[in-house]
Scaffold this motif. Structure first.
Motif, PDB file in Angstrom:
ATOM      1  N   ASN A  57       0.793  -0.700  -0.109  1.00 11.17           N
ATOM      2  CA  ASN A  57      -0.058   0.036  -0.269  1.00 11.17           C
ATOM      3  C   ASN A  57       0.832   1.474  -0.004  1.00 11.17           C
ATOM      4  O   ASN A  57       1.725   1.274   1.160  1.00 11.17           O
TER       5      ASN A  57
ATOM      6  N   LEU B 283       0.548   6.972   6.154  1.00 12.44           N
ATOM      7  CA  LEU B 283      -0.191   7.172   6.145  1.00 12.44           C
ATOM      8  C   LEU B 283      -0.498   5.618   7.431  1.00 12.44           C
ATOM      9  O   LEU B 283      -0.244   4.575   6.290  1.00 12.44           O
TER      10      LEU B 283
ATOM     11  N   SER C 236      -0.046   4.439   0.508  1.00 14.85           N
ATOM     12  CA  SER C 236       0.062   5.555   1.885  1.00 14.85           C
ATOM     13  C   SER C 236       0.452   4.939   2.768  1.00 14.85           C
ATOM     14  O   SER C 236       0.768   5.897   3.166  1.00 14.85           O
ATOM     15  N   MET C 237       0.737   3.741   2.877  1.00 15.34           N
ATOM     16  CA  MET C 237       1.881   3.233   4.058  1.00 15.34           C
ATOM     17  C   MET C 237       3.008   3.259   4.058  1.00 15.34           C
ATOM     18  O   MET C 237       4.134   3.337   5.089  1.00 15.34           O
TER      19      MET C 237
HETATM   20  C1  LIG Z   1      -4.009   1.580   2.606  1.00 14.32           C
HETATM   21  O1  LIG Z   1      -3.305   2.935   3.774  1.00 14.32           O
HETATM   22  C2  LIG Z   1      -4.388   3.459   3.645  1.00 14.32           C
HETATM   23  C3  LIG Z   1      -4.368   4.367   4.648  1.00 14.32           C
HETATM   24  O2  LIG Z   1      -3.663   3.555   6.180  1.00 14.32           O
HETATM   25  C4  LIG Z   1      -5.647   3.077   4.338  1.00 14.32           C
HETATM   26  O3  LIG Z   1      -6.479   4.380   4.363  1.00 14.32           O
HETATM   27  C5  LIG Z   1      -6.427   2.512   2.786  1.00 14.32           C
HETATM   28  O4  LIG Z   1      -7.950   2.024   2.657  1.00 14.32           O
HETATM   29  C6  LIG Z   1      -5.476   1.566   1.916  1.00 14.32           C
HETATM   30  N1  LIG Z   1      -5.679   1.213   0.975  1.00 14.32           N
HETATM   31  C7  LIG Z   1      -5.708  -0.247   0.465  1.00 14.32           C
HETATM   32  C8  LIG Z   1      -6.017  -1.087  -0.740  1.00 14.32           C
HETATM   33  O5  LIG Z   1      -5.893  -0.687   1.509  1.00 14.32           O
END
Ligand SMILES: *[C@@H]1O[C@H](CO)[C@@H](O)[C@H](O)[C@H]1NC(C)=O
Ligand SMILES: *[C@@H]1O[C@H](CO)[C@@H](O)[C@H](O)[C@H]1NC(C)=O
Ligand SMILES: *[C@@H]1O[C@H](CO)[C@@H](O)[C@H](O)[C@H]1NC(C)=O
Ligand SMILES: *[C@@H]1O[C@H](CO)[C@@H](O)[C@H](O)[C@H]1NC(C)=O
Ligand SMILES: *[C@@H]1O[C@H](CO)[C@@H](O)[C@H](O)[C@H]1NC(C)=O
Ligand SMILES: *[C@@H]1O[C@H](CO)[C@@H](O)[C@H](O)[C@H]1NC(C)=O
Ligand SMILES: *[C@@H]1O[C@H](CO)[C@@H](O)[C@H](O)[C@H]1NC(C)=O
Ligand SMILES: *[C@@H]1O[C@H](CO)[C@@H](O)[C@H](O)[C@H]1NC(C)=O
Ligand SMILES: *[C@@H]1O[C@H](CO)[C@@H](O)[C@H](O)[C@H]1NC(C)=O
Length: 743
Positions: A376, A398, A378-379
């Motif tokens: 992910n 995140l 964002s992470m």
């Molecule tokens: C990726 O991580 C973000 C932040 O923790 C989260 O909001 C998002 O749902 C995640 N995306 C997936 C595809 O899991």
């Protein structure tokens, strides 16, 4: 948390390796044979093991190769590589207690001692006796060059010391502070070099927490500066290295116990996780039982599997099981944005910013186009960031992941990690980093989105005082225990969060190869760190009462402990009897004592086999325990334990339990104690008699505690109360916990 996760990976790797090596179908087993008769020659013991093994295998020469190790200094048994049918053949032998496969276990400032009421200039110290106390640690080895282990001013080792010092790579010998060091490379492959030296840092940290000497100006690159010292700075240390790079093997642990008991240590400290299994198949339960019989208390970490209920480990009733709390100090790391806004996060950031501001980006905008179902962006998961977009910048990530490692690999300048739930523990990172709340993460994201060239900087960590202490660390394993269900575990709590203590310079402070920071001190967290605080406190109590039994020392520490509630509600399933108060434990007033025979009778009632128990107690051929002759009575728990606990099936609609207890008066002159009980709604607790009169010291008095109640739909699963005996000078406090189990 990161350290813990990394460790798990290493251990899985270790297990795979071991299985791969066993291509002849043989596996490592421990054959435990109970007590060892005094005065038996080593050669005779080894010969006996060999003949048993040869008989089971049916071939003399295979038996010779299959034997791994003979125990037999402090208890009887051996380790060998066996086929399943050979193991079962051995387990049927008359003089064998148990046969079980070898398993791998994991490792689970000193402000902390000030916080526990033991300032550096504590007057109440028996320096002379303290220097004759030896703490034995079963751990990852020791880095003797750390200033905490300098022997300047120490006399020769106490005359009772019978141990040795093994030398090896980077370990040239012991000194008058670290008087013993051994290593046990038992097991197909636990990744251990032939040396007692600590290449992990864990054993150095725990040893110095228990008994390190005072070192002024200790810090982690300026963070948490102060004087570092152990609970008994004058005492001696003996290290038994039982853990290698791939974990700690049962066979090694048991060998460490065998030697430590025979060498003459006073207290044993074990910061290693344990399985939940029958005590006769558990090397920590076995080793600590024999230690107890020789007057040695074993203190164990309760595990880092919290905050889940029922996660507590190392739960044998003769062990002192430790949970972790915070201290009144927090590590704060400030993030400043280009618009002047300052946000406070948590971390252990040893770096000072070189520039006033760095470009700031969100992880999503640094995506390198590669995403898998397992990553992910964002992470900031590994492999998701583009190096060209990240280089020299601070990245906002995140959620909890490998963000620090990923940004470091992409040559970023720093990491801001926004977490839905802020951790209570700070961690060291490879790059400047701060863990901030989700709200602050949103503010930063908003700033990035609405600013042309967003910028930020991450300051070096500062320490702040907090009033929310003591509270149980989230990672600390919780009760109720699943084995001896009527014994409350953990027993006690001690600081285990963000603890500064000595470290090994043979490993970086994050234990990562990418890191080139090496330090004599490091800040780490875990029940591993709490355990040596209690071992140090137990040693301290022992300097005033050298003749006390392990159970008496344990009782003194438990009944004098302080409530752990951090302004909330005290929950003994999390914190046991409370936070250790070592100075008060020297004068507990009353003690709940227990002998080896008491534990044997207890095990009888718990359904252990009497023939086996006779072997453990060393009653070989002559007398046999007949467990059906042991009275079934003795109340709800059957042990004179310093805390009171029962687990009930949820189907029960009524609570009606009685606990039998007896206390020994260890104060001066005559004394009169009165009982007070604080009961929660729905529970009626009666103490009979509620006044105990002692005419002279060392007298014993018995009493009963009746617990009654009706269970309704809104009765909580945990009902806890406190029993306190009070004679105006001393307060002797015990938790009373009724747990309605789900199973
Ligand atoms: C990726 O991580 C973000 C932040 O923790 C989260 O909001 C998002 O749902 C995640 N995306 C997936 C595809 O899991
Ligand atoms: C005990 O030793 C410490 C140093 O280790 C010293 O500061 C203290 O004064 C000594 N106390 C007594 C009572 O001798
Ligand atoms: C010994 O020390 C050297 C130099 O610090 C280090 O590279 C090596 O890994 C160490 N070996 C062991 C087994 O500790
Ligand atoms: C993204 O990074 C990963 C790991 O560094 C790499 O394997 C991958 O090829 C990169 N993808 C692109 C499109 O550059
Ligand atoms: C910033 O912009 C991105 C992309 O438009 C969006 O996904 C994200 O939610 C925004 N963040 C905030 C905190 O508004
Ligand atoms: C907790 O209690 C302490 C001492 O009684 C007090 O100073 C502090 O403000 C309290 N903290 C909270 C968060 O209530
Ligand atoms: C205890 O174990 C021994 C040996 O395995 C067995 O002979 C005996 O019958 C057992 N006793 C009980 C009471 O189960
Ligand atoms: C143990 O005691 C019970 C009850 O007294 C008796 O019936 C039984 O025979 C005894 N068993 C042994 C092995 O002595
Ligand atoms: C302890 O006992 C004394 C004298 O019996 C009494 O005055 C005092 O209130 C008691 N304290 C508590 C906390 O119960």
């Amino acid at each position: 948390m990161k350290n813990i996760i990394i460790l798990l990976l290493i251990i899985n790797f270790g297990v795979t390796l071991i299985q791969g090596l066993n291509d002849d179908g043989r596996k490592s087993y421990i054959v435990y044979m109970g007590d060892i008769s005094q005065g038996i020659e080593r050669l005779a013991v080894v010969k006996h093991h060999h003949s048993l093994l040869a008989e089971a295998i049916g071939d003399e020469s295979i038996a010779r190769v299959a034997k791994i190790h003979s125990y037999g200094k402090s208890f009887n048994g051996f380790a060998a590589r066996l086929l399943p049918h050979e193991a079962s053949r051995l387990s049927e032998k008359r003089n064998v207690v148990s046969v079980f496969p070898n398993k791998m276990r994991k490792l689970l400032t000193t402000r902390s001692w000030d916080y526990l009421g033991m300032p550096e200039d504590l007057r109440q110290r028996n320096n002379q006796t303290e220097s004759s106390i030896i703490l034995g640690l079963l751990d990852t080895g020791i880095y003797i060059d750390a200033p905490s282990f300098s022997d300047e001013g120490y006399g020769p080792p106490p005359s009772k010391w019978k141990g040795t010092c093994e030398k090896g790579l980077n370990f040239t010998g012991c000194n008058r502070k670290v008087i013993g060091a051994r290593y046990y490379n038992l097991g197909p492959d636990i990744g251990m070099d032939p040396t007692p030296v600590d290449t992990d840092g864990h054993g150095t940290h725990t040893s110095s927490t228990a008994a390190g000497r005072s070192v002024n100006g200790a810090s982690l690159f300026g963070v948490a500066e102060g004087t570092a010292r152990g609970g008994v700075p004058n005492s001696r240390i003996a290290m038994y290295k039982v853990c290698g790079n791939f974990g700690c093997s049962d066979m090694s642990l048991l060998a460490g116990f065998d030697d430590a008991i025979a060498d003459g240590v006073d207290i044993i400290s074990i910061s290693i996780g344990g399985p939940t299994k029958n005590f006769m198949d558990d090397v920590v339960a076995i080793g600590s039982f024999h230690a107890m019989k020789k007057g040695i208390l074993t203190v164990c970490a309760g595990g880092n599997e919290g905050p889940d209920e029922g996660s507590i480990s190392n739960v044998a009733p003769w062990v002192l099981t430790v949970g972790a709390t915070n201290v009144d100090r927090e590590f704060r790391t400030v993030v400043e944005l280009g618009n002047g806004m300052k946000l406070q996060g948590m971390s252990i950031n040893t770096f000072s910013p070189k520039k006033t501001m760095y470009p700031l980006i969100s992880a999503a905008s640094a995506f390198n186009g590669t995403e898998s179902p397992f990553t992910n962006v964002s992470m900031c998961d590994a492999g998701t960031l583009s190096e060209s977009k990240v280089k020299g910048k601070i990245v906002l990530c995140l959620g909890l992941s490998s963000a620090d490692w990923t940004v470091r690999s992409s040559h970023g300048a720093g990491t801001i990690i926004a977490l839905d739930e802020l951790q209570d523990m700070a961690s060291t990172t490879l790059l400047p980093a701060s863990f901030v709340s989700a709200e602050d993460g949103h503010l930063i994201g908003d700033y990035i989105n609405t600013t042309k060239s967003p910028q930020a900087t991450i300051y070096k960590t500062v320490t702040l005082k907090t009033t929310k202490a003591p509270v149980v660390a989230s990672f600390s394993s919780r009760g109720p225990q699943l084995l001896a269900r009527n014994i409350l575990k953990p027993d006690i709590s001690a600081p285990g969060m963000d603890i500064l203590a000595a470290y090994s310079k043979l490993v970086s402070i994050t234990n990562e190869n990418l890191d080139n920071r090496f330090s004599y001190f490091n800040i780490i967290s875990g029940t591993s760190m709490a355990c040596p605080h209690v071992a140090g406190a137990a040693a301290y109590v022992k300097t005033f009462h050298p003749d006390w039994s392990p159970a008496a020392i344990k009782s003194a520490l438990m009944t004098t402990a302080k409530p752990v509630n951090g302004n909330g509600t005290e929950n003994p399933l999390d914190s046991g009897s409370g936070l250790i108060n070592p100075v008060a434990a020297v004068h507990p007033g009353l003690i709940y004592d227990l002998s080896g025979n008491d534990y044997i009778r207890y095990l009888c009632r718990e359904g252990y086999n009497g023939t086996t128990l006779s072997l453990i107690q060393g009653l070989h051929k002559k007398v046999h325990y007949n467990c059906s002759k042991v009275k079934p009575g003795q109340g709800a728990d059957g042990l004179n334990y310093p805390s009171l606990h029962v687990q009930l099936p949820t189907s029960d609609t009524k609570i009606s339990k009685v606990f039998h207890r007896s206390v020994t008066h260890v104060g001066y002159g005559p004394a009169v104690y009165k009982a007070t009980v604080t009961s929660p709604r729905g529970l009626a607790i009666k103490v009979i008699p509620d006044v105990l009169t002692f005419t002279k010291p060392h007298q014993k008095q018995s009493f009963k505690v009746l617990v009654q109640g009706t269970i309704t739909d809104d009765t909580p699963y945990t009902l806890s109360a406190f029993l306190e005996w009070n004679d105006s000078k001393y307060r002797v406090r015990s938790p009373v916990v009724i747990y309605r189990s789900i199973v």
